[in-house]
Design a protein around this motif. Structure first.
Motif, mmCIF file in Angstrom:
data_model
loop_
_atom_site.group_PDB
_atom_site.id
_atom_site.type_symbol
_atom_site.label_atom_id
_atom_site.label_comp_id
_atom_site.label_asym_id
_atom_site.label_seq_id
_atom_site.Cartn_x
_atom_site.Cartn_y
_atom_site.Cartn_z
ATOM 1 N N GLU A 87 22.459 52.112 46.223
ATOM 2 C CA GLU A 87 21.604 52.296 47.398
ATOM 3 C C GLU A 87 20.152 52.033 47.017
ATOM 4 O O GLU A 87 19.752 52.224 45.869
ATOM 5 N N CYS A 88 19.348 51.632 47.985
ATOM 6 C CA CYS A 88 17.907 51.492 47.772
ATOM 7 C C CYS A 88 17.287 52.887 47.731
ATOM 8 O O CYS A 88 17.805 53.818 48.357
ATOM 9 N N PRO A 89 16.167 53.035 47.031
ATOM 10 C CA PRO A 89 15.491 54.335 47.018
ATOM 11 C C PRO A 89 15.043 54.738 48.425
ATOM 12 O O PRO A 89 14.898 53.886 49.314
ATOM 13 N N ALA A 90 14.810 56.006 48.613
ATOM 14 C CA ALA A 90 14.358 56.526 49.906
ATOM 15 C C ALA A 90 13.115 55.764 50.362
ATOM 16 O O ALA A 90 12.207 55.513 49.563
ATOM 17 N N GLY A 91 13.098 55.387 51.620
ATOM 18 C CA GLY A 91 11.961 54.673 52.192
ATOM 19 C C GLY A 91 12.065 53.160 52.084
ATOM 20 O O GLY A 91 11.298 52.445 52.708
ATOM 21 N N PHE A 92 12.999 52.664 51.267
ATOM 22 C CA PHE A 92 13.203 51.231 51.119
ATOM 23 C C PHE A 92 14.407 50.819 51.953
ATOM 24 O O PHE A 92 15.299 51.619 52.209
ATOM 25 N N LYS A 93 14.423 49.560 52.369
ATOM 26 C CA LYS A 93 15.579 49.048 53.103
ATOM 27 C C LYS A 93 16.186 47.890 52.324
ATOM 28 O O LYS A 93 15.528 47.252 51.502
ATOM 29 N N VAL A 94 17.442 47.635 52.598
ATOM 30 C CA VAL A 94 18.158 46.541 51.950
ATOM 31 C C VAL A 94 17.583 45.223 52.444
ATOM 32 O O VAL A 94 17.316 45.053 53.630
ATOM 33 N N ALA A 95 17.394 44.294 51.517
ATOM 34 C CA ALA A 95 16.876 42.969 51.854
ATOM 35 C C ALA A 95 17.714 41.921 51.128
ATOM 36 O O ALA A 95 18.397 42.218 50.157
ATOM 37 N N TYR A 96 17.640 40.710 51.629
ATOM 38 C CA TYR A 96 18.388 39.604 51.039
ATOM 39 C C TYR A 96 17.449 38.766 50.202
ATOM 40 O O TYR A 96 16.284 38.568 50.553
ATOM 41 N N SER A 97 17.961 38.218 49.091
ATOM 42 C CA SER A 97 17.112 37.492 48.156
ATOM 43 C C SER A 97 16.558 36.206 48.731
ATOM 44 O O SER A 97 15.425 35.868 48.495
ATOM 45 N N ALA A 98 17.369 35.468 49.453
ATOM 46 C CA ALA A 98 16.925 34.180 49.989
ATOM 47 C C ALA A 98 17.932 33.709 51.016
ATOM 48 O O ALA A 98 19.024 34.253 51.129
ATOM 49 N N LEU A 99 17.553 32.702 51.737
ATOM 50 C CA LEU A 99 18.503 32.105 52.669
ATOM 51 C C LEU A 99 19.442 31.198 51.903
ATOM 52 O O LEU A 99 19.026 30.421 51.051
ATOM 53 N N GLY A 100 20.697 31.320 52.192
ATOM 54 C CA GLY A 100 21.703 30.505 51.527
ATOM 55 C C GLY A 100 21.990 29.242 52.301
ATOM 56 O O GLY A 100 21.210 28.810 53.147
ATOM 57 N N ILE A 148 6.566 45.137 49.535
ATOM 58 C CA ILE A 148 6.964 45.049 48.139
ATOM 59 C C ILE A 148 8.485 45.005 48.099
ATOM 60 O O ILE A 148 9.166 45.489 49.006
ATOM 61 N N SER A 149 9.016 44.385 47.065
ATOM 62 C CA SER A 149 10.459 44.349 46.903
ATOM 63 C C SER A 149 10.806 44.382 45.421
ATOM 64 O O SER A 149 9.987 44.020 44.572
ATOM 65 N N HIS A 150 11.999 44.842 45.150
ATOM 66 C CA HIS A 150 12.503 44.841 43.777
ATOM 67 C C HIS A 150 14.018 44.668 43.825
ATOM 68 O O HIS A 150 14.648 44.937 44.846
ATOM 69 N N PRO A 151 14.605 44.211 42.725
ATOM 70 C CA PRO A 151 16.055 43.994 42.709
ATOM 71 C C PRO A 151 16.817 45.314 42.846
ATOM 72 O O PRO A 151 16.373 46.343 42.331
ATOM 73 N N ARG A 152 17.943 45.269 43.531
ATOM 74 C CA ARG A 152 18.846 46.424 43.587
ATOM 75 C C ARG A 152 19.681 46.431 42.319
ATOM 76 O O ARG A 152 20.063 45.382 41.821
ATOM 77 N N LYS A 153 19.961 47.599 41.831
ATOM 78 C CA LYS A 153 20.805 47.725 40.646
ATOM 79 C C LYS A 153 22.263 47.503 41.037
ATOM 80 O O LYS A 153 22.705 47.953 42.083
ATOM 81 N N ARG A 154 22.981 46.802 40.174
ATOM 82 C CA ARG A 154 24.424 46.641 40.359
ATOM 83 C C ARG A 154 25.119 47.917 39.892
ATOM 84 O O ARG A 154 24.717 48.519 38.912
ATOM 85 N N ARG A 155 26.148 48.292 40.624
ATOM 86 C CA ARG A 155 26.930 49.472 40.248
ATOM 87 C C ARG A 155 27.795 49.159 39.028
ATOM 88 O O ARG A 155 28.391 48.088 38.954
ATOM 89 N N ALA A 156 27.892 50.116 38.127
ATOM 90 C CA ALA A 156 28.818 49.988 37.005
ATOM 91 C C ALA A 156 30.252 50.095 37.513
ATOM 92 O O ALA A 156 31.162 49.472 36.982
ATOM 93 N N ASP A 157 30.446 50.895 38.546
ATOM 94 C CA ASP A 157 31.760 51.116 39.155
ATOM 95 C C ASP A 157 31.687 50.743 40.637
ATOM 96 O O ASP A 157 31.409 51.590 41.479
ATOM 97 N N PRO A 158 31.929 49.478 40.974
ATOM 98 C CA PRO A 158 31.726 49.037 42.360
ATOM 99 C C PRO A 158 32.867 49.343 43.335
ATOM 100 O O PRO A 158 32.676 49.278 44.535
#
Length: 179
Positions: A87-100, A148-158
């Motif tokens: 999940e993104c930290p509180a106050g942040f929303k999910v965003a997409y890296s770029a248009l595919g 501002i944006s930053h990468p989301r962490k990948r889950r070790a257990d997805p």
């Protein structure tokens, strides 16, 4: 250490088998073995010798065409859910890296937050240096809004299963399918 595996086994026993005399994990269907092992959290299925054969069988089967997830009918679950990113930290929303390709979004692999820097000049300074800044479109250099944006962490257990515990409350069990 094996207490979480044992607790998961006890909780699933009531779901998987009808009578206490039938409660042997060795006699469980492959789908029920997979579910029992996936629910093991301390240690994970990797650390439980009983779990390696059914989970390795699952991993091999997933690579074949026409794969269908083995289920445990009495558990009330089907195939597991999957959430690749934390999940993104509180106050942040999910965003997409770029248009595919053809304008489709790629992956929801970034977290974004928009600030009004005219109102809170210290907000961006307190977030650290591992962020990317973007001014609001069309506002030029005099914009009060910065994103501002930053990468989301990948889950070790997805992967996960939601199972009801002995009080009837759903509990989420996360797992991975790495060798």
């Amino acid at each position: 250490m094996k207490s979480h595996f044992i607790a998961a086994a006890v909780a699933l026993t009531a779901i998987i088998w009808l009578t206490p005399t039938e409660t042997r994990a060795d006699n469980a269907s492959w789908g029920c073995q997979v579910l029992l092992c996936a629910a093991s959290s301390n240690p994970s299925w990797h650390g439980v010798p009983y779990c390696k054969p059914p989970m390795y069988k699952l991993i091999a089967a997933m690579a074949k065409p026409g794969f269908s997830w083995p289920i445990c009918p009495r558990s009330g679950t089907g195939k597991p859910g999957r959430e690749e990113y934390e999940e993104c930290p509180a106050g942040f929303k999910v965003a997409y890296s770029a248009l595919g390709h053809e304008g489709n979004h790629s992956e929801p692999n970034r977290c974004e937050k928009t600030f009004n820097v005219c109102q809170d000049r210290n907000a961006l300074k307190n977030l650290g240096k591992k962020v990317q800044y973007r001014r609001a479109a069309g506002d030029g250099e005099n914009s009060c809004t910065q994103t501002i944006s930053h990468p989301r962490k990948r889950r070790a257990d997805p992967y996960f299963f939601d199972l009801k515990n002995d009080q009837g409350v759903k509990q989420r069990y996360w797992f991975n399918l790495n060798h």
